[in-house]
Design a protein around this motif. Structure first.
Motif, PDB file in Angstrom:
ATOM      1  N   ALA A   3      47.414 103.369 -17.354  1.00 48.75           N
ATOM      2  CA  ALA A   3      48.780 102.889 -17.109  1.00 48.75           C
ATOM      3  C   ALA A   3      49.437 102.286 -18.346  1.00 48.75           C
ATOM      4  CB  ALA A   3      48.771 101.836 -15.991  1.00 48.75           C
ATOM      5  N   LEU A   4      48.686 102.161 -19.424  1.00 50.60           N
ATOM      6  CA  LEU A   4      49.280 101.627 -20.650  1.00 50.60           C
ATOM      7  C   LEU A   4      49.954 102.772 -21.389  1.00 50.60           C
ATOM      8  CD1 LEU A   4      49.567  98.929 -22.074  1.00 50.60           C
ATOM      9  CD2 LEU A   4      47.571  99.494 -23.445  1.00 50.60           C
ATOM     10  N   GLN A   5      51.137 103.124 -20.895  1.00 54.38           N
ATOM     11  CA  GLN A   5      51.919 104.227 -21.427  1.00 54.38           C
ATOM     12  C   GLN A   5      53.274 103.700 -21.888  1.00 54.38           C
ATOM     13  OE1 GLN A   5      50.759 107.283 -21.829  1.00 54.38           O
ATOM     14  NE2 GLN A   5      48.805 106.815 -20.827  1.00 54.38           N
TER      15      GLN A   5
ATOM     16  N   THR B 278      46.149 104.308 -32.067  1.00 52.36           N
ATOM     17  CA  THR B 278      46.454 104.271 -30.635  1.00 52.36           C
ATOM     18  C   THR B 278      47.906 103.920 -30.355  1.00 52.36           C
ATOM     19  OG1 THR B 278      44.173 103.528 -30.256  1.00 52.36           O
ATOM     20  CG2 THR B 278      45.714 103.325 -28.416  1.00 52.36           C
ATOM     21  N   PHE B 279      48.455 102.967 -31.113  1.00 50.97           N
ATOM     22  CA  PHE B 279      49.788 102.447 -30.820  1.00 50.97           C
ATOM     23  C   PHE B 279      50.702 102.568 -32.032  1.00 50.97           C
ATOM     24  CE2 PHE B 279      46.814  99.817 -28.241  1.00 50.97           C
ATOM     25  CZ  PHE B 279      47.165 100.326 -26.993  1.00 50.97           C
TER      26      PHE B 279
ATOM     27  N   GLN C  83      53.107 103.134 -10.154  1.00 52.14           N
ATOM     28  CA  GLN C  83      51.916 102.319  -9.893  1.00 52.14           C
ATOM     29  C   GLN C  83      51.445 101.584 -11.158  1.00 52.14           C
ATOM     30  OE1 GLN C  83      50.697 102.030  -6.707  1.00 52.14           O
ATOM     31  NE2 GLN C  83      52.578 103.208  -6.306  1.00 52.14           N
ATOM     32  N   ARG C  84      52.299 101.542 -12.172  1.00 53.62           N
ATOM     33  CA  ARG C  84      51.899 100.990 -13.461  1.00 53.62           C
ATOM     34  C   ARG C  84      51.341  99.574 -13.356  1.00 53.62           C
ATOM     35  NH1 ARG C  84      55.451  97.996 -16.458  1.00 53.62           N
ATOM     36  NH2 ARG C  84      54.885  97.572 -18.642  1.00 53.62           N
TER      37      ARG C  84
ATOM     38  N   TRP D 101      51.782  91.923 -29.028  1.00 54.15           N
ATOM     39  CA  TRP D 101      52.446  92.677 -27.979  1.00 54.15           C
ATOM     40  C   TRP D 101      52.824  94.072 -28.450  1.00 54.15           C
ATOM     41  CZ3 TRP D 101      54.709  88.275 -30.166  1.00 54.15           C
ATOM     42  CH2 TRP D 101      55.878  88.472 -30.907  1.00 54.15           C
ATOM     43  N   LEU D 102      53.074  94.922 -27.454  1.00 55.52           N
ATOM     44  CA  LEU D 102      53.414  96.326 -27.683  1.00 55.52           C
ATOM     45  C   LEU D 102      54.824  96.554 -27.150  1.00 55.52           C
ATOM     46  CD1 LEU D 102      50.066  97.812 -26.302  1.00 55.52           C
ATOM     47  CD2 LEU D 102      50.588  97.199 -28.679  1.00 55.52           C
ATOM     48  N   PRO D 103      55.832  96.558 -28.022  1.00 60.00           N
ATOM     49  CA  PRO D 103      57.220  96.649 -27.554  1.00 60.00           C
ATOM     50  C   PRO D 103      57.505  97.850 -26.665  1.00 60.00           C
ATOM     51  CG  PRO D 103      57.175  96.023 -29.856  1.00 60.00           C
ATOM     52  CD  PRO D 103      55.769  96.372 -29.483  1.00 60.00           C
TER      53      PRO D 103
END
Length: 528
Positions: free
Chosen positions: A402-404, A347-348, A36-37, A367-369
């Motif tokens: 969902a930001l996993q 966080t990232f 459901q991302r 962006w977050l690769p």
């Protein structure tokens, strides 16, 4: 004889192609596990629109455009305000903005493309292609010559030149040549410090032209923009229809004043590009598509490995720690890659980004690769500062749950090791222990001591059952899992050795907490 020759040829071909490598060590690509991302992420879009609108109003930005990239496509777009204040013409989805220093990532792609084609090396001295640099007066007698790699990563030692560099955009090739002949002062010897240099990227643009035998604009257009399908992107402001162009402004004397649009010139490779959100999303999508590393056909303009190379820190920059309004400390460390900035926050683990600012414009792409998500923001206000609203937009996405990141997958060898080690933990067997152990395992801690420790644990938790899955896979050859026992749980972790076949070089077995939680490594960011 012919059969033997054919066999040897086939064997050599297999060795060269890697076909003789044990398939047991090859893991599937990392993957997202939440079905459901996409829907969950979309739930944050209304809040992001609110953040975007509120920022443009508070910062007096005449017009702006926003894009959220998910898995290679624009999942959401938003616009606000006016592209032309006098005409009261609104910003539209395909409005063209100047993106300034975000151009540097295109210049870096061009350099790596030429490198991949064998036409240059990143460690070549820049003077090989720009002879005017041969006469530079270096700051110390032991300074290395400026290389292409230095220029790509802002490590060439030239002074930071943001205010000055912006105003050189329209300089002619002859003006750049004359400037180079007069020399360049150094703020540091090459290769020892990060200092942002627009001048360095102007030199890279000349290298692209000299090596390719074409103008920088022609090369970028035909070899990078067109293969990416970026048909609304250009380096020539005159190519943009007036009805599509966002005019640039400054806020001064309580009103917007229009900024002259600088022409494309010899410094265009550091900041001259004009584009739309849908077009730039294709560029961002190309970088995101390089992850995860995997088999499969390559797509233009450059190899996935080269795109990943561009997203690694090559020149560290000083770390920054700030305190948020909530009182929590926030860490940001990283540096410059090739035409891109890379950082790590609380966080990232990996954030790739670049901003752009020129008289009349301000932009950011980030962006977050590992997450497959990116954000693009354009404004037609001088040096529009998008940092805080983009931070807030990522926070909104994170709150959806969902930001996993993608989840690493185990290699067959790691699965085999899990099953064998679980059997050994449940019921010690000397022959099994010997068969799975790398040569260091029982030298580091004897088999007798390991067996005694397992006996002690079993006395507390009872008999244990082997699992069929991992709790966490760090990479193809390292992971951990939980074994359910009569009176508790055991946490098991292994690392395989760099041998073929890979055997167990490290194994730990410990009692898990009463509720089965795994104690994770402490964060590098304090909570307060």
């Amino acid at each position: 004889m012919r059969t033997c020759t054919a066999f040897v040829t086939a064997l050599l071909t297999a060795i060269v192609s890697g076909q003789t490598q044990d398939a047991s060590v090859k893991a599937p690509p990392a993957q997202f596990t939440d079905s459901q991302r996409r829907a969950k992420l979309e739930a944050a879009f209304p809040e992001i629109d609110r953040i975007f609108q509120q920022f443009t109003e508070q910062a007096d930005v005449p017009g702006a455009s926003l894009g959220i990239v998910v898995d290679g496509e624009v999942a959401h777009a938003g616009v606000a305000g006016l592209r032309d204040v006098a005409a009261k013409a609104p910003v539209e989805r395909d409005t063209v903005f100047r993106i300034a220093s975000m151009t540097k990532s295109f210049t870096a792609v061009a350099i790596l493309k030429l490198r991949d084609e064998g036409k240059l090396s990143l460690d070549d001295p820049a003077e090989r292609y720009v002879p005017e640099l041969a006469h530079l007066a270096y700051p110390t007698s032991d300074s290395p010559r400026v290389t292409i790699r230095h220029l790509l990563s802002h490590a060439e030692g030239f002074p930071e030149d943001n205010p000055w560099g912006d105003r050189q955009l329209a300089d002619t090739d002859a003006q750049l040549t004359e400037m180079l002949r007069r020399g360049i002062p150094f703020s540091n010897p090459p290769g020892v410090a990060y200092e942002y240099s627009n001048y360095g990227f102007a030199i890279l643009g000349r290298i692209v032209s000299r090596v390719s035998g074409r103008s920088y604009a022609d090369y970028i257009t035909s070899e990078i923009l067109r293969p990416l399908g970026m048909t609304s992107t250009t380096l020539e402001p005159g190519d943009v229809p007036r009805a599509k162009l966002a005019l640039g402004y400054r806020w001064e004397d309580e009103r917007w004043k229009e900024e002259p649009i600088l022409a494309h010139g010899s410094f265009g490779s550091m900041g001259g590009m004009l584009t739309t959100v849908p077009d730039l999303a294709k560029h961002v999508a190309a970088f995101l598509s390089a992850w995860p590393p995997r088999d499969g056909a390559e797509t233009p303009p450059i190899r996935r490995a080269s795109l990943r190379e561009m997203q690694q820190v090559w020149r560290p920059a000083p770390g920054v720690v700030t305190r948020e309004a909530s009182g929590h400390l926030q860490m940001n460390i990283g540096g410059y890659a090739f035409g891109l900035r890379v950082s790590q926050t609380c966080t990232f683990r990996q954030v790739v980004a670049h901003s752009g600012g020129l008289p009349g414009y301000g932009s950011q792409m980030r962006w977050l690769p590992e997450y497959g998500v990116g954000i693009i923001a354009f404004g037609n206000l001088r040096y529009t500062g998008w940092g805080k609203p983009v931070d807030d937009a990522l926070d909104a996405l994170a709150r959806t749950g969902a930001l996993q990141p993608r989840v690493a997958q185990p290699s067959p060898a790691l699965v085999t090791a899990r099953d064998a080690v679980s059997r050994l933990v449940a019921h010690w067997d000397d022959a099994l222990a010997t068969s799975i152990a790398a040569d260091n395992l029982f030298l580091d801690d004897s088999a007798e001591r390991r067996r005694a420790e397992l006996d002690r644990l079993h006395a507390k938790v009872g008999a244990c059952t082997a699992p069929s899955s991992f709790d966490h896979v760090e990479n193809a050859l390292r992971g951990d899992w939980t074994m359910m026992c009569d009176r508790g749980r055991l946490q098991v972790a292994v690392t395989l050795a760099p041998t073929m076949p890979p055997r167990v070089q490290s194994v730990s077995v410990s009692e898990s907490s009463s509720d089965g939680r795994v104690v994770q490594q402490a964060s590098s960011c304090p909570a307060q």
